[in-house]
Design an enzyme around this catalytic site. Structure first.
Site, PDB file in Angstrom:
ATOM      1  N   ALA A  59      -6.861 -17.141 -10.866  1.00 17.24           N
ATOM      2  CA  ALA A  59      -8.249 -17.577 -11.057  1.00 17.24           C
ATOM      3  C   ALA A  59      -9.073 -17.392  -9.782  1.00 17.24           C
ATOM      4  O   ALA A  59     -10.144 -16.776  -9.799  1.00 17.24           O
ATOM      5  CB  ALA A  59      -8.267 -19.041 -11.506  1.00 17.24           C
TER       6      ALA A  59
ATOM      7  N   ASP B 163       0.117  -9.447  -6.283  1.00 21.18           N
ATOM      8  CA  ASP B 163       0.463 -10.562  -7.172  1.00 21.18           C
ATOM      9  C   ASP B 163       1.632 -10.084  -8.029  1.00 21.18           C
ATOM     10  O   ASP B 163       1.554  -9.026  -8.650  1.00 21.18           O
ATOM     11  CB  ASP B 163      -0.717 -10.954  -8.055  1.00 21.18           C
ATOM     12  CG  ASP B 163      -0.515 -12.315  -8.729  1.00 21.18           C
ATOM     13  OD1 ASP B 163       0.578 -12.539  -9.302  1.00 21.18           O
ATOM     14  OD2 ASP B 163      -1.432 -13.147  -8.685  1.00 21.18           O
TER      15      ASP B 163
ATOM     16  N   ASP C  35       2.799 -11.539 -10.648  1.00 17.96           N
ATOM     17  CA  ASP C  35       2.742 -12.184 -11.961  1.00 17.96           C
ATOM     18  C   ASP C  35       2.064 -11.260 -12.968  1.00 17.96           C
ATOM     19  O   ASP C  35       1.300 -10.366 -12.610  1.00 17.96           O
ATOM     20  CB  ASP C  35       1.952 -13.492 -11.845  1.00 17.96           C
ATOM     21  CG  ASP C  35       2.330 -14.489 -12.927  1.00 17.96           C
ATOM     22  OD1 ASP C  35       3.189 -14.158 -13.774  1.00 17.96           O
ATOM     23  OD2 ASP C  35       1.764 -15.596 -12.932  1.00 17.96           O
TER      24      ASP C  35
ATOM     25  N   VAL D  76       4.854 -12.038  -1.591  1.00 20.22           N
ATOM     26  CA  VAL D  76       4.796 -12.090  -0.135  1.00 20.22           C
ATOM     27  C   VAL D  76       5.767 -13.159   0.348  1.00 20.22           C
ATOM     28  O   VAL D  76       5.624 -14.333   0.031  1.00 20.22           O
ATOM     29  CB  VAL D  76       3.362 -12.405   0.350  1.00 20.22           C
ATOM     30  CG1 VAL D  76       3.316 -12.458   1.866  1.00 20.22           C
ATOM     31  CG2 VAL D  76       2.398 -11.352  -0.156  1.00 20.22           C
TER      32      VAL D  76
ATOM     33  N   ASP E 109      -0.992 -20.556  -5.696  1.00 18.41           N
ATOM     34  CA  ASP E 109      -0.919 -21.842  -6.395  1.00 18.41           C
ATOM     35  C   ASP E 109       0.315 -22.645  -5.994  1.00 18.41           C
ATOM     36  O   ASP E 109       0.698 -23.573  -6.683  1.00 18.41           O
ATOM     37  CB  ASP E 109      -0.938 -21.631  -7.912  1.00 18.41           C
ATOM     38  CG  ASP E 109       0.238 -20.783  -8.395  1.00 18.41           C
ATOM     39  OD1 ASP E 109       1.069 -20.369  -7.561  1.00 18.41           O
ATOM     40  OD2 ASP E 109       0.327 -20.538  -9.618  1.00 18.41           O
ATOM     41  N   ASN E 110       0.976 -22.266  -4.877  1.00 15.36           N
ATOM     42  CA  ASN E 110       2.109 -23.089  -4.454  1.00 15.36           C
ATOM     43  C   ASN E 110       2.139 -23.183  -2.932  1.00 15.36           C
ATOM     44  O   ASN E 110       1.748 -22.260  -2.215  1.00 15.36           O
ATOM     45  CB  ASN E 110       3.432 -22.558  -5.008  1.00 15.36           C
ATOM     46  CG  ASN E 110       3.857 -21.259  -4.350  1.00 15.36           C
ATOM     47  OD1 ASN E 110       4.517 -21.273  -3.317  1.00 15.36           O
ATOM     48  ND2 ASN E 110       3.458 -20.128  -4.946  1.00 15.36           N
TER      49      ASN E 110
ATOM     50  N   CYS F  50      17.353 -45.725 -11.020  1.00 15.82           N
ATOM     51  CA  CYS F  50      17.677 -46.886 -11.846  1.00 15.82           C
ATOM     52  C   CYS F  50      16.644 -47.058 -12.960  1.00 15.82           C
ATOM     53  O   CYS F  50      16.977 -47.332 -14.115  1.00 15.82           O
ATOM     54  CB  CYS F  50      17.707 -48.117 -10.947  1.00 15.82           C
ATOM     55  SG  CYS F  50      18.381 -49.569 -11.725  1.00 15.82           S
TER      56      CYS F  50
END
Length: 1029
Positions: free
Chosen positions: A449, A475, A477, A525, A549-550, A605
């Site tokens: 985006a 990219d 993706d 990269v 995005d990370n 727990c």
């Protein structure tokens, strides 16, 4: 009404899909749904929007509104396309020159969203205007704006006007006398557990948990014991007493608090009143975009009105670039307005002549970055007008980025038109600076985006289009359907293709000057691609821009930029929130200098036995999915393929017994038909939602007390209830359907083809015998996270147990070639049963614990860790970061010239701050930059030469030298080792110690050192970089 539909005039008619009543295409809008919500988006689908003016700003607004999804989008702009329009109008080309702007733009706009029909209207009569819910004006005279606004205000039509002039811009909002805001922030309603409610209405949180509420918010209560009337759904307005307490007003005769209670925030609609444009011109209300420029809005309020007066006096023409006579005329008009309405500037405040003259110099400017900022901002206001979601702007917003101007003088000659598509940018910056932009070598990491919006801005700027310019884009993706809602360079036909390649082709079409100037790569990269993105690649760059995005990838690019001393432009979005950061060598800190706090994890727990909210049950359900359908088949495959697997697993920490039991079950009790899978899923339901719950209640009965005598089941611990399977309960049935189909998948069996046949499932389950629950006294359950886990020593087993489990496993040789297929979690494929199973499992567990269940959409959001996203924020943020790019290109050297930004379009809020300076340090009275400085060595010295050089040149005694994980030298090494190593060149030393060759592509070697200063004190010093090239 004079309207032409775009698909009537296109050669290739575009199919317009009408969404089903009350339905939303979740595959397309999934990320936006988590920003706006279903209710708001359904309201948008009933809204007709008109945009007047289709130059750069108008098309930005139209693009974002079309992507968001309204009922229809109509355009009005009968003016002919000019070459100068191409400065920022990305849906026009040279072949459109002379065509009507609306007509030439409409076909490209109609490609963005097949649910949004695009129409062209040919007149602005009242009969035309009355069919719209929202009207936006750009490139419209002030008189026409007032005329339209009088009509819209009287007819409850929402009105927005906007304009950009070079690095300046304005927006005005009028949503009528009474506009209802349904949700002011868009944040999830707060919820918390109550520990006490005092007679005066003071409500205290449990265990020092913050309530995170604000004064004036409303809450309701449930599960309060002792004051049961609080649980009837009544809303209470709160007064915050502190982070852990708030106060409500209630009748204390209702009873005395005993225990329990959950508060839940309730969003209460607010009514907002707006004034007409004609009233607001003389009595403006501002939303401030920059708190460092509080004096600017009143000045620009007069200056923009004066521009309209100037146009009226000059046949619609704006002041010429850097034309002094025009600038003086505008200044005089502004001063006249200030005299007529002295309240605008306030007593004693004069017109800022320098600012107004700058507005005149730039009035013909048309910058992609400023249009992107206002295009995102105004489009979000359109969505607010349609949906009532989020707070609108009241009522004026002015913004400028004069810091982006070059420091060198601009003149009428340097800013004059050259009859090119860049004329309206030359008008602002001057020709030589536009040429600098054209000859940049830039690296864009990511084509999602932010990457798409960035490329569009760059294409309009002609960035990289010069003889020495270049854009490298990477990219790894590929395009998915959900990308199309905000990654606007992609179309449905592109789904499945590489993002970088499609994006590169799209922007070359926008600006043919970029042909041959964009290199699209599909490489990630990272350390594994340093042979591709090698030292010479990084050294050849002027600027690096992240569109990632990370955090891991961002941090890697940041480290590379620090090492090669390259400017980095960083930005990100989260729903309506966005941020920008600029990293400048030897000036600012780097991206990695500060980190967000880690996410709060759910205690084990709580996850295992004591959930109290839906987030806990969703996390548990996803863990169940991973265990059943990913980890178990992976362990089976390891057992079948690895020799001595059992011996190896016993040496490892963890639950070896459980792992071996699972392998035994998956091999010895494997299903041979889909009916076997259905039975397995039903048995898992009984185990998880009945037997394990009964076992928990056997260990801790509902009347249990703690060692202090307090009820065990109180506070965050909710006493569960076992479930009885009911095939007509949607969650029960979906658990079996999802589980059966997923088990069939991992065993290679054919599952349901299409919708499940409930009758068939019922017939299969009727043949299954369910064994009754038998409590076990040997089961231990951890009661509190502070207690030791009674099952932690899972490998402390006697040999008989291990031998029995090992003997139960079929020998791998008897299953040669046999493998299971683990399911890899994929949230966006509704046919794979992943979210169906997780949602059903979560809801069944929620039913166990009387927790409100969640729909599939919310479950997908939490389980899939989806980042909410919307095109409006993305456009605005890339506009801001592009404005910082100008400063980098123009060589700004003062840290105060740069700005990091944070925005929240929901509130709306804008915050800008000076970047944090890089930290400085000292050794031997020598200062150095802790982030950007290093010791550069251009010769492959021997170890002895290196030690001597530092002693002589820096006054530093090196006592340790390392390369990666290899310790090359230490002052405490034995004399024999030192004697062998001191004569070796550094490259030879690395090979000798690490026993590895230096990679062929590596021309720069990094050495870390520990050293003492002249006083013999250990000091912090930079690293050493050896340049082999």
């Amino acid at each position: 009404m004079a309207i032409r539909h775009t698909n009537e005039v296109q050669e290739n008619k575009m199919q317009i899909d009408k969404p089903e009543e009350g339905k939303i295409d979740e595959d397309l809008y999934s990320r936006q749904l988590y920003v706006l919500g279903k209710e708001a988006m359904l309201k948008m689908q009933n809204s007709n929007v008109l945009i007047i003016g289709l130059k750069g700003l108008g098309v930005e607004i139209a693009k974002n509104v079309a992507l968001a999804g309204v009922k229809s989008l109509s355009l009005y702009d009968p003016e002919p396309v000019t070459l100068q329009d191409l400065s920022s109008q990305f849906f026009l080309s040279e072949k459109d020159i002379g065509e009507q702007r609306a007509f030439a733009t409409s076909s490209k706009l109609s490609e963005l969203n097949h649910y949004v029909p695009i129409s062209i209207i040919t007149e602005l009569s009242e009969s035309s205007l009355k069919s719209f819910q929202v009207i936006v004006t750009t490139e419209t005279s002030l008189e026409k704006q007032v005329q339209i606004n009088e009509f819209t205000h009287a007819n409850n039509i929402k009105f927005i006007s906007a304009a950009t002039r070079g690095l300046f811009g304005q927006a005005f909002i009028d949503f009528g006398d009474s506009f209802t805001v349904l949700d002011q922030t868009g944040e999830e309603p707060k919820q918390g557990i109550v520990s006490d409610i005092e007679p005066d209405g003071t409500v205290t949180m449990l265990d020092d948990s913050r309530h995170d509420l604000e004064d004036g918010r409303y809450v309701k209560f449930s599960e309060v014991q002792g004051i049961e009337r609080l649980n009837d759904g009544q809303l209470f307005k709160i007064k915050v007493l502190g982070p852990y307490a708030f106060k409500i007003d209630f009748d204390n005769s209702w009873g005395t608090y005993e225990k329990g209670g959950i508060f839940t925030e309730v969003k209460v609609p607010q009514t907002v009143s707006f004034k007409k444009l004609s009233d607001q011109l003389n009595d403006p209300e501002y939303l401030y975009s920059d708190f460092a420029k509080l004096d600017r809005p009143p000045q620009l309020h007069l200056g923009f009105q004066a521009l309209h007066q100037f146009q009226n006096a000059h046949e619609g023409q704006l002041p010429k670039p850097h034309h002094e006579e025009d600038a003086n005329q505008l200044l005089k008009l502004t001063e006249n307005l200030a005299e007529q309405v002295p309240s605008i500037l306030g007593e004693g405040t004069e017109v800022d002549s320098k600012l107004i003259k700058e507005l005149s110099y730039q009035a013909r400017g048309d910058l992609p970055a400023v249009n992107a900022f206002f295009g995102g901002l105004v489009a979000q206001e359109v969505l607010k007008a349609c949906s009532g979601k989020f707070n609108p702007i009241k009522q004026w917003l002015y913004y400028d980025s004069l810091e982006s101007l070059p420091d060198s003088d601009r003149t009428e000659e340097t800013c004059a038109s050259i009859n090119s598509r860049y004329d309206n940018q030359i008008a602002v910056f001057g020709l030589s600076h536009i040429q600098k932009i054209a000859n940049l070598k830039v690296f864009l990491v990511g084509a999602g985006a932010i990457g798409c919006e960035m490329l569009k801005n760059w294409a309009m700027m002609g960035l990289g289009s010069g003889p020495n310019g270049k854009i490298v884009l990477t990219d790894n993706d590929s395009i998915e359907k959900s990308n199309l809602n905000r990654q606007f360079l992609f179309r449905p036909k592109d789904v499945g293709q590489n993002k970088s390649e499609v994006a590169a082709r799209a922007v070359v079409e926008m600006n043919p000057d970029l042909a041959g100037k964009i290199e699209a790569k599909v490489d990630k990269v990272g350390p594994e691609t340093e042979n591709i993105f090698d030292n010479s690649f990084w050294q050849g760059l002027d600027v690096v821009t992240n569109a990632l995005d990370n955090i891991e990838a961002r941090a890697y690019v940041d480290r590379r930029c620090v090492f090669f001393k390259k400017p980095l432009l960083e930005s990100g979005t989260l729903g309506t929130k966005g941020n920008t950061q600029v990293v400048i060598p030897r000036l600012t800190e780097s991206y990695s200098s500060s980190q967000d706090p880690p996410e709060k994890s759910i205690p084990l727990c709580t996850l295992r036995s004591f959930p109290n909210k839906i987030d806990h049950t969703i996390a548990w359900a996803k863990s169940l999915f991973q265990g059943y359908f990913s980890e178990a088949p992976e362990n089976v495959n390891l057992y079948l393929s690895q020799p001595n697997y059992v011996e190896n697993i016993l040496k490892q920490s963890g639950d070896a017994k459980g792992t071996l039991e699972t392998i035994s079950q998956y091999l010895n009790e494997r299903p041979y038909t889909f009916e076997d899978c259905i039975k397995w899923a039903r048995l898992q339901f009984e185990t998880k939602f009945n037997h394990e719950i009964q076992q928990l209640l056997y260990n801790f009965p509902k009347d249990s007390v703690t060692s202090t005598g307090a009820p065990f089941w109180s506070g965050p611990k909710r006493a569960p209830t076992p479930l009885e399977f009911d095939i007509d309960n949607e969650d029960h049935f979906n658990f079996v359907v999802g589980g059966a189909n997923l088990l069939a998948f991992i065993y290679g069996l054919k599952g349901d083809q299409g919708e499940p046949d409930k009758a068939h499932y019922k017939a299969v389950l009727d043949t299954l015998k369910i064994e009754p629950f038998k409590p076990r006294s040997d089961v231990k359950i951890q009661a509190d996270d502070n207690d030791p886990d009674p099952n932690a020593n899972g490998n402390d087993l006697n040999d008989d147990v291990i031998q029995k489990l090992s003997d139960s496993l079929p020998p791998p040789s008897s299953l040669a070639g046999y493998r299971l297929t683990p399911a890899e979690f994929e949230k966006d494929d509704d046919t794979n049963h992943h979210i169906q199973f997780i949602a059903a499992a979560s809801n069944c567990r929620a039913l166990n614990y009387s927790i409100e269940t969640a729909d599939k959409q919310k479950t997908k959001f939490i389980a899939g860790r989806i980042v909410p996203a919307i095109a409006t924020t993305t456009a605005l943020v890339t506009g801001l970061i592009t404005l910082e790019l100008y400063k980098v290109v123009f060589g700004k050297e003062k840290i105060e010239d740069y700005k990091n930004g944070f925005v929240n379009l929901a509130l709306p809020f804008f915050g800008f701050s000076e970047p944090i300076a890089s930290p400085q340090s000292k050794y031997n009275d020598k200062s150095f930059d802790q982030i950007w400085d290093r010791f550069d060595i251009d010769k492959d010295l021997t170890l002895q030469e290196l030690l001597d050089k530092f002693e002589k040149d820096e006054g530093l005694a090196i006592n340790m030298l390392s390369y990666g994980v290899s310790l090359l030298y230490a002052s405490f090494h034995p004399p024999k080792k030192l004697k062998d190593r001191l004569p070796l060149k550094l490259t030879e030393l690395i090979k000798t110690v690490s026993k590895k060759a230096i990679p062929a592509h590596e021309s720069k070697l990094i050495f870390e050192i520990c050293a003492d200063d002249k006083e013999g004190e250990d000091v912090e010093v930079p690293y050493i970089c050896l340049h082999l090239d």
